[in-house]
Design a protein around this motif. Structure first.
Motif, PDB file in Angstrom:
ATOM      1  N   GLN A  75       0.828  -1.215   0.000  1.00  0.00           N
ATOM      2  CA  GLN A  75       0.000   0.000   0.000  1.00  0.00           C
ATOM      3  C   GLN A  75       0.859   1.261   0.000  1.00  0.00           C
ATOM      4  OE1 GLN A  75      -3.919   0.169   0.666  1.00  0.00           O
ATOM      5  NE2 GLN A  75      -3.209   1.857  -0.612  1.00  0.00           N
ATOM      6  N   ASP A  79       0.825   4.015  -2.979  1.00  0.00           N
ATOM      7  CA  ASP A  79       0.460   5.401  -2.670  1.00  0.00           C
ATOM      8  C   ASP A  79       1.573   6.367  -3.065  1.00  0.00           C
ATOM      9  OD1 ASP A  79      -1.957   4.529  -1.704  1.00  0.00           O
ATOM     10  OD2 ASP A  79      -1.414   4.713   0.418  1.00  0.00           O
ATOM     11  N   LYS A  80       2.820   5.986  -2.790  1.00  0.00           N
ATOM     12  CA  LYS A  80       3.949   6.861  -3.100  1.00  0.00           C
ATOM     13  C   LYS A  80       4.030   7.148  -4.595  1.00  0.00           C
ATOM     14  CE  LYS A  80       7.767   6.517  -0.823  1.00  0.00           C
ATOM     15  NZ  LYS A  80       9.077   6.058  -0.268  1.00  0.00           N
ATOM     16  N   GLY A  82       1.430   6.697  -6.653  1.00  0.00           N
ATOM     17  CA  GLY A  82       0.117   7.037  -7.176  1.00  0.00           C
ATOM     18  C   GLY A  82      -0.382   6.019  -8.192  1.00  0.00           C
ATOM     19  N   ASP A  84      -2.441   2.379  -9.274  1.00  0.00           N
ATOM     20  CA  ASP A  84      -3.581   1.551  -8.881  1.00  0.00           C
ATOM     21  C   ASP A  84      -3.571   0.193  -9.577  1.00  0.00           C
ATOM     22  OD1 ASP A  84      -4.244   2.220 -11.470  1.00  0.00           O
ATOM     23  OD2 ASP A  84      -6.108   3.264 -10.974  1.00  0.00           O
ATOM     24  N   PHE A 118      -8.644  -0.108  -1.057  1.00  0.00           N
ATOM     25  CA  PHE A 118      -8.888   0.775  -2.198  1.00  0.00           C
ATOM     26  C   PHE A 118     -10.382   1.059  -2.339  1.00  0.00           C
ATOM     27  CE2 PHE A 118      -4.555   0.404  -3.333  1.00  0.00           C
ATOM     28  CZ  PHE A 118      -4.289   1.271  -4.383  1.00  0.00           C
ATOM     29  N   ARG A 121     -11.801   3.621  -0.163  1.00  0.00           N
ATOM     30  CA  ARG A 121     -11.442   4.984  -0.561  1.00  0.00           C
ATOM     31  C   ARG A 121     -12.076   5.372  -1.898  1.00  0.00           C
ATOM     32  NH1 ARG A 121      -5.050   5.495  -0.241  1.00  0.00           N
ATOM     33  NH2 ARG A 121      -5.107   3.431  -1.177  1.00  0.00           N
ATOM     34  N   LYS A 123     -11.821   3.705  -4.699  1.00  0.00           N
ATOM     35  CA  LYS A 123     -10.915   3.410  -5.808  1.00  0.00           C
ATOM     36  C   LYS A 123     -10.911   1.914  -6.111  1.00  0.00           C
ATOM     37  CE  LYS A 123      -7.789   7.216  -4.534  1.00  0.00           C
ATOM     38  NZ  LYS A 123      -6.381   7.572  -4.195  1.00  0.00           N
TER      39      LYS A 123
END
Length: 282
Positions: A75, A79-80, A82, A84, A118, A121, A123
């Motif tokens: 994760q 996230d770092k 960006g 998916d 995800f 959120r 996503k």
């Protein structure tokens, strides 16, 4: 990126993000440099997939003791960057066998945690599996178990990506394209059994393929430009979900005639980015 500007292609997979020796990850080169290049690619309208695993990988699923901690490491990196889309490439190396059932199940449980996170959120995390394959029998039982384990854990698998390379079967060397098509047809049949109830078009849309361009690790196996065209045409005809190759730095003819696989050149006579342009028509 010069490659993207020369070919018009904009999507690559970053490989590999693996353990630094414990339950934390690292890249084989400087993370800041990778991030900068990703930003440059995005400025051209492109994007990336993060991949974890590979041959003899010090796999995070091996080093993290539970699914929650493994999911947290994935994760943080997603996230770092960006990103998916996470690709998992578990292999039975001669040092690390990352197809061991306990490791496979821990990885599957972590992917379920990730996908749920995800969703919470708003996503979607796209998950793909890159797996070894045989031209006649398709996936071996250990590779099939990776998919079965993911299914059992409730993971939504978007792409199943056979590695159409390194067959070591004594007969594929000068017909890598045709043998790769045979391998993909075998995977198609296996997916129909594993995930029943879909249309043929839906199964093909789940199937990707990653070739090793030019000289494979087996000295007798060479994936030629003609092989690339054959596989590309098959992928288009069937409506496959992905077509890729290993690896970008090899897409040149700088060491034509070499019979040992080299990460910097294909070993065959070609122009720079020939394979990119063929597969880019997919």
């Amino acid at each position: 990126m010069g490659w993207s500007q020369a070919t018009g292609l904009k999507y690559i997979t970053l490989a590999f993000y693996n353990s630094n020796g414990g339950c934390a990850g690292t890249w084989p080169s400087d993370e800041g440099t990778i991030l900068s290049k990703v930003q440059g690619l995005r400025a051209l309208g492109g994007d990336v997939i993060i991949s974890s695993g590979g041959w003899n990988a010090n796999d995070l699923a091996r080093r993290c003791s539970d699914a929650a901690s493994l999911a947290a490491v994935y994760q943080a990196q997603l996230d770092k960057f960006g990103v998916d889309h996470l690709d998992l490439d578990p292999e039975a190396g001669d040092v690390y066998n990352n197809l061991e059932p306990a490791i496979v199940d821990r990885r599957s449980a972590a992917l379920k945690i990730l996908q749920d996170s995800f969703k919470a959120r708003g996503k979607t995390l796209t998950v793909s599996f890159t797996l070894g394959v045989h031209p006649v029998t398709g996936f071996a039982s250990a590779d099939l178990y990776v998919l079965q384990s993911a299914k059992n854990a409730g993971v939504e698998v978007a792409i199943v990506n056979p590695m159409i390379m390194d067959y070591y079967d004594g007969v594929s060397g000068n017909q890598m394209g045709a043998r790769s098509v045979s391998a993909l047809q075998g995977v198609f049949s296996q997916l129909k059994t594993l995930w029943p109830g879909k249309t043929d078009a839906q199964y093909w849309a789940m199937i990707g393929a990653t070739a090793m361009i030019g000289q494979n690790d087996n000295p007798t196996e060479v994936f030629t430009l003609a092989d690339a065209q054959l596989v590309r045409d098959f992928a288009v005809q069937q409506g496959m979900g992905r077509l890729a190759f290993w690896s970008l730095g090899r897409d040149n003819g700088n060491c034509a005639g070499n019979t040992a696989a080299n990460w910097q050149c294909s070993g065959i006579v070609q122009q720079q980015w020939d394979f990119s342009r063929i597969f880019g028509n997919f």
